[in-house]
Design an enzyme around this catalytic site. Structure first.
Site, mmCIF file in Angstrom:
data_model
loop_
_atom_site.group_PDB
_atom_site.id
_atom_site.type_symbol
_atom_site.label_atom_id
_atom_site.label_comp_id
_atom_site.label_asym_id
_atom_site.label_seq_id
_atom_site.Cartn_x
_atom_site.Cartn_y
_atom_site.Cartn_z
ATOM 1 N N SER A 11 0.826 -1.207 0.000
ATOM 2 C CA SER A 11 0.000 0.000 0.000
ATOM 3 C C SER A 11 0.859 1.255 0.000
ATOM 4 O O SER A 11 0.568 2.224 -0.719
ATOM 5 C CB SER A 11 -0.919 0.003 1.227
ATOM 6 O OG SER A 11 -1.799 -1.094 1.192
ATOM 7 N N ARG A 13 1.576 3.893 -3.352
ATOM 8 C CA ARG A 13 1.243 5.301 -3.136
ATOM 9 C C ARG A 13 2.480 6.176 -3.335
ATOM 10 O O ARG A 13 2.407 7.262 -3.934
ATOM 11 C CB ARG A 13 0.670 5.503 -1.726
ATOM 12 C CG ARG A 13 -0.789 5.098 -1.570
ATOM 13 C CD ARG A 13 -1.181 5.038 -0.101
ATOM 14 N NE ARG A 13 -2.619 4.831 0.091
ATOM 15 C CZ ARG A 13 -3.228 3.658 -0.037
ATOM 16 N NH1 ARG A 13 -2.524 2.587 -0.373
ATOM 17 N NH2 ARG A 13 -4.530 3.556 0.171
ATOM 18 N N GLY A 43 -5.305 -4.132 -7.589
ATOM 19 C CA GLY A 43 -6.308 -3.112 -7.339
ATOM 20 C C GLY A 43 -5.733 -1.716 -7.265
ATOM 21 O O GLY A 43 -6.322 -0.760 -7.785
ATOM 22 N N SER A 67 -11.803 1.743 -0.336
ATOM 23 C CA SER A 67 -11.226 3.036 0.025
ATOM 24 C C SER A 67 -10.250 3.530 -1.035
ATOM 25 O O SER A 67 -9.914 4.713 -1.079
ATOM 26 C CB SER A 67 -10.510 2.936 1.369
ATOM 27 O OG SER A 67 -9.409 2.040 1.294
ATOM 28 N N GLN A 68 -9.794 2.630 -1.921
ATOM 29 C CA GLN A 68 -8.853 3.018 -2.965
ATOM 30 C C GLN A 68 -9.450 4.010 -3.953
ATOM 31 O O GLN A 68 -8.717 4.777 -4.575
ATOM 32 C CB GLN A 68 -8.338 1.774 -3.703
ATOM 33 C CG GLN A 68 -7.432 0.891 -2.845
ATOM 34 C CD GLN A 68 -7.049 -0.389 -3.539
ATOM 35 O OE1 GLN A 68 -7.411 -0.625 -4.691
ATOM 36 N NE2 GLN A 68 -6.309 -1.228 -2.843
ATOM 37 N N GLU A 111 -8.273 -6.821 5.241
ATOM 38 C CA GLU A 111 -7.295 -7.651 4.540
ATOM 39 C C GLU A 111 -6.673 -8.718 5.446
ATOM 40 O O GLU A 111 -6.069 -9.682 4.967
ATOM 41 C CB GLU A 111 -6.196 -6.780 3.941
ATOM 42 C CG GLU A 111 -5.397 -5.987 4.953
ATOM 43 C CD GLU A 111 -4.558 -4.909 4.300
ATOM 44 O OE1 GLU A 111 -3.680 -4.376 4.989
ATOM 45 O OE2 GLU A 111 -4.791 -4.576 3.127
ATOM 46 N N HIS A 137 -12.795 -8.358 -3.510
ATOM 47 C CA HIS A 137 -11.335 -8.334 -3.568
ATOM 48 C C HIS A 137 -10.830 -9.298 -4.648
ATOM 49 O O HIS A 137 -11.544 -9.581 -5.616
ATOM 50 C CB HIS A 137 -10.757 -8.662 -2.191
ATOM 51 C CG HIS A 137 -10.710 -7.469 -1.280
ATOM 52 N ND1 HIS A 137 -9.587 -7.072 -0.608
ATOM 53 C CD2 HIS A 137 -11.666 -6.563 -0.954
ATOM 54 C CE1 HIS A 137 -9.835 -5.997 0.104
ATOM 55 N NE2 HIS A 137 -11.102 -5.660 -0.092
ATOM 56 N N LYS A 194 2.287 -11.777 -5.369
ATOM 57 C CA LYS A 194 1.620 -10.479 -5.475
ATOM 58 C C LYS A 194 2.151 -9.518 -4.422
ATOM 59 O O LYS A 194 2.279 -8.320 -4.660
ATOM 60 C CB LYS A 194 0.121 -10.683 -5.306
ATOM 61 C CG LYS A 194 -0.733 -9.441 -5.372
ATOM 62 C CD LYS A 194 -2.194 -9.809 -5.173
ATOM 63 C CE LYS A 194 -3.094 -8.595 -5.189
ATOM 64 N NZ LYS A 194 -3.204 -7.983 -6.523
#
Length: 429
Positions: free
Chosen positions: A27, A31, A95, A172-173, A313, A340, A410
């Site tokens: 995450s 970002r 995602g 929330s993404q 998650e 997901h 991943k």
């Protein structure tokens, strides 16, 4: 990483006593890459995650004209260039890539086609695409589902920005995608949320990182405003991924002994930090020692009622752990997990029940009752978190064959080796 279609998760023959290094946060890494691409200068992103999702983000930014250079201890990310040639972006099943990169294309000057694995076409995206259209983006649907890949974003040299309503309840993404790109809009962006946001910690992460890169985000309840501004940060260090650490953190509760995770931050916006309080509730200890966090197992494992809305998650690993509890447990607040990598609630109920568990779905979670588990195949549905859940089951149940362990690449390509090393007492690489 093994190449066979399944991996027999190792049984814990003794108490664990290990130090495990987990890779950088997915995450935070993705970002940081997006904010670096929007910055005025180059950014050295130190200790980033190197996995399929991170590489897909690098590939997406490269396709849109960003210079990516791998250097010692990290990646240097240069600003996005302006060019008119068309580009293609492979989303895989990532995602963050699917949601964070279309706004960048809308701010650019080229036509960018987005597509990926079959699974990404089923994952929620249309609320974000609708919001971008409301803000003036030119987006062409090319598949059978409006607002879903494949689609093309035709950049017109920038967007004015302004106010927009957004339903971010499925992820929330969607909100993070707009906020991350907002400083590059001519007048910034004001987002008014409609509905509930599934993960406040991830929103806090986005806001914190925007500030670190020089933006000035503001929040008033369900309204967010990020003004136009110049981003710049020469160096940014990525924290370890605390959600990826979850299976290692819970292992001592099932095996006894202790596991040390180096570099666990004492202050963080990562939702995975909630694991420290979970360990205490389940009778273990999680204390900061030396350079990180040490988790020590306790006695029995009580049943629990857990609302995992903010830490969804973690659900696969927590569900696997609670299969060994002394009493019934419920997990609630995670209806959004149906969108997901797979429908995680259906997958967990199906697979745990097939191994002898007594697990059923509820409207927004799972009910888990004590039952004796047995050997069998644990199907993972191309979902990295399910591989980790299968590994946890194998600590106490011999003969758990975890299907397609490679999918854990991943977020943690070295997971199988790290898991085996933890149980064998081998030192971390």
């Amino acid at each position: 990483m093994p190449t066979e279609p399944s991996w027999t998760a190792p049984l814990a023959e003794a108490e664990v006593d290990a130090t495990v290094r987990v890779p950088g946060s997915k995450s935070i890494t993705n970002r940081a890459y997006v904010l670096a691409a929007l910055s005025s200068g180059r950014t050295w992103v130190r200790r980033p995650l190197d996995s399929r999702d991170a590489r897909l983000m690098e590939g997406a930014l490269t396709a849109m004209g960003c210079r990516i250079e791998h250097v010692d201890d990290g990646v240097r990310v240069g600003p996005l260039s302006r060019a008119s040639d068309a580009a293609r972006v492979d989303l895989g099943n990532a995602g963050t890539v699917a949601r964070f990169t279309p706004p960048l294309a809308a701010l650019g000057t080229r036509a960018v086609r987005f597509d990926g694995d079959a699974a990404i076409r089923r994952r929620p995206l249309s609320p974000l695409i609708g919001a971008l259209r409301d803000l003036g983006a030119d987006i062409v649907d090319e598949g059978g589902t409006p607002g879903a890949p494949p689609l093309t974003v035709r950049g017109r040299g920038g967007l004015a920005g302004g106010e927009v309503e957004l339903d971010s309840s499925a992820s929330s993404q969607f909100l993070s995608a707009l906020l991350l790109a907002a400083p590059a809009f001519e007048h910034g962006v004001t987002v008014r949320l409609v509905g509930e946001v599934p993960s406040e910690p991830h929103i806090a992460m986005t806001i914190d990182m925007l500030r670190r890169f020089g933006a000035a985000p503001q929040r008033a309840g369900s309204e967010f405003h990020v003004p136009a501004g110049r981003l710049e940060l020469p160096e940014y260090t990525v924290e370890p991924d605390l959600s990826t650490a979850a299976p290692f953190v819970v292992a001592p509760l099932l095996t006894g002994g202790s596991v040390h995770i180096p570099d666990w931050p004492r202050q963080t916006t990562q939702p995975g930090d909630w694991l420290r309080s979970l360990i205490a509730e389940l009778g273990g200890k999680a204390v900061f020692t030396g350079d990180g966090l040490t988790v020590t197992g306790g006695g029995g494992l009580p049943g629990m009622d857990l609302d995992l809305h903010e830490v969804g998650e973690l659900t696969p690993v927590v569900a696997a752990l609670l299969c060994f509890a002394d009493g019934p447990s419920t997990i609630s607040g995670v209806a959004h997990l149906r969108g997901h990598e797979t429908d995680r609630l259906a997958a967990l109920a199906t697979e745990l029940t097939a191994l002898g568990g007594d697990v059923s779905e509820t409207a927004d979670g799972l009910t888990i009752r004590p039952a004796a588990l047995h050997a069998g195949t644990f199907h993972t549905y191309d979902d990295h978190r399910l591989v980790m859940a299968g590994a946890v089951l194998g600590l106490r149940v011999p003969g758990i064959a975890v299907e397609n362990p490679e999918t854990v690449g991943k977020t943690f390509p070295g997971f199988v080796d790290a898991w085996t090393g933890m149980l064998s007492g081998l030192p971390p690489d």
